[in-house]
Design an enzyme around this catalytic site. Sequence first.
Site, PDB file in Angstrom:
ATOM      1  N   CYS A 111      -6.251   2.932  -7.969  1.00 17.77           N
ATOM      2  CA  CYS A 111      -7.687   3.121  -7.932  1.00 17.77           C
ATOM      3  C   CYS A 111      -8.108   4.819  -8.069  1.00 17.77           C
ATOM      4  CB  CYS A 111      -8.621   2.605  -7.001  1.00 17.77           C
ATOM      5  SG  CYS A 111     -10.421   2.945  -6.896  1.00 17.77           S
ATOM      6  N   ASP A 123       0.770  -1.081  -0.041  1.00 12.19           N
ATOM      7  CA  ASP A 123      -0.014  -0.139  -0.151  1.00 12.19           C
ATOM      8  C   ASP A 123       0.869   1.433  -0.118  1.00 12.19           C
ATOM      9  OD1 ASP A 123      -2.585   1.489   0.354  1.00 12.19           O
ATOM     10  OD2 ASP A 123      -1.995   1.642   2.613  1.00 12.19           O
ATOM     11  N   ARG A 124       0.369   2.365  -0.413  1.00  6.73           N
ATOM     12  CA  ARG A 124       1.098   3.652  -0.306  1.00  6.73           C
ATOM     13  C   ARG A 124       0.957   4.329   0.903  1.00  6.73           C
ATOM     14  NH1 ARG A 124       0.346   8.756  -4.143  1.00  6.73           N
ATOM     15  NH2 ARG A 124      -0.507   9.356  -2.354  1.00  6.73           N
ATOM     16  N   ASP A 125      -0.045   5.183   1.097  1.00  4.97           N
ATOM     17  CA  ASP A 125      -0.178   5.937   1.972  1.00  4.97           C
ATOM     18  C   ASP A 125      -0.342   5.288   3.475  1.00  4.97           C
ATOM     19  OD1 ASP A 125      -0.415   8.025   0.339  1.00  4.97           O
ATOM     20  OD2 ASP A 125      -2.502   8.069   0.119  1.00  4.97           O
ATOM     21  N   CYS A 150     -11.955  -1.791  -8.666  1.00  4.53           N
ATOM     22  CA  CYS A 150     -10.501  -1.687  -8.306  1.00  4.53           C
ATOM     23  C   CYS A 150     -10.178  -0.763  -6.810  1.00  4.53           C
ATOM     24  CB  CYS A 150      -9.610  -0.739  -9.495  1.00  4.53           C
ATOM     25  SG  CYS A 150     -10.348   0.810  -9.646  1.00  4.53           S
ATOM     26  N   ARG A 151     -11.108  -0.350  -6.343  1.00  2.19           N
ATOM     27  CA  ARG A 151     -11.008  -0.003  -5.025  1.00  2.19           C
ATOM     28  C   ARG A 151     -10.777  -1.202  -3.884  1.00  2.19           C
ATOM     29  NH1 ARG A 151     -10.937   4.698  -2.192  1.00  2.19           N
ATOM     30  NH2 ARG A 151     -11.724   4.505  -0.428  1.00  2.19           N
ATOM     31  N   SER A 177      -2.423  11.228   5.701  1.00  2.00           N
ATOM     32  CA  SER A 177      -3.067  12.272   6.238  1.00  2.00           C
ATOM     33  C   SER A 177      -4.643  12.219   6.087  1.00  2.00           C
ATOM     34  CB  SER A 177      -2.874  13.675   5.491  1.00  2.00           C
ATOM     35  OG  SER A 177      -3.721  14.679   5.868  1.00  2.00           O
ATOM     36  N   ASP A 178      -5.488  12.446   7.135  1.00  2.00           N
ATOM     37  CA  ASP A 178      -6.940  12.381   7.020  1.00  2.00           C
ATOM     38  C   ASP A 178      -7.484  13.465   6.025  1.00  2.00           C
ATOM     39  OD1 ASP A 178      -7.184  10.483   8.978  1.00  2.00           O
ATOM     40  OD2 ASP A 178      -7.323  11.880  10.455  1.00  2.00           O
ATOM     41  N   TYR A 195      -5.919  14.046   3.260  1.00  2.00           N
ATOM     42  CA  TYR A 195      -5.289  13.149   1.650  1.00  2.00           C
ATOM     43  C   TYR A 195      -4.050  13.896   1.457  1.00  2.00           C
ATOM     44  CZ  TYR A 195      -9.953  11.563   1.173  1.00  2.00           C
ATOM     45  OH  TYR A 195     -11.277  10.945   1.483  1.00  2.00           O
TER      46      TYR A 195
END
Length: 179
Positions: A89, A7-9, A99-100, A16-17, A19
Amino acid sequence: MRLVILDRDGVINEDSDYYIKSADEWRPIPGSIQAVARLTCAGFTVAVATNQSGIGRGLFDLNALDEMHHKLTTLVNAAGGEIAKIAYCPHHPDDRCDCRKPATGLVKQIEKELLISAKHAWLVGDSLKDIQLAQSCECKPVLVLTGKGKKTFLQLKENKSLQETLVFPDLAAFANAIT
């Protein structure tokens, strides 16, 4: 080929909440770039699967996402690593796309482009969606405690079907354990 899907974030970069909306806001978690390089040097193919609903929400566009991913790949390459594929996604959660995460579309994209099966690959994330995706694709689920990981860990403790998930403090600790 041995595959690791990240995963990235919250795994590679700070989350961050509100984004991550630009390359300036995209900041690697200490040790994560070197961890990707270590995985690459140990013979793993590294791919990224990331939900980026900020695009669907109108918070940033594909150019901003490309700039973030350029920053990521430039840092990884400079450390001696490589990211073979970044699957993302861009849809809003209400779009009901395939894709999500936890839907399997991103992993299928990775498999198709890299001509590799994700079955038994490591899938490293910080959210319950990542762990559910790993299970759906017969990957080995790994939770890192960065990003939303500590909150997710509490969910895992309450859900007996998710107890086979390996838990590490961060991506660097995971990379150290398998290389």
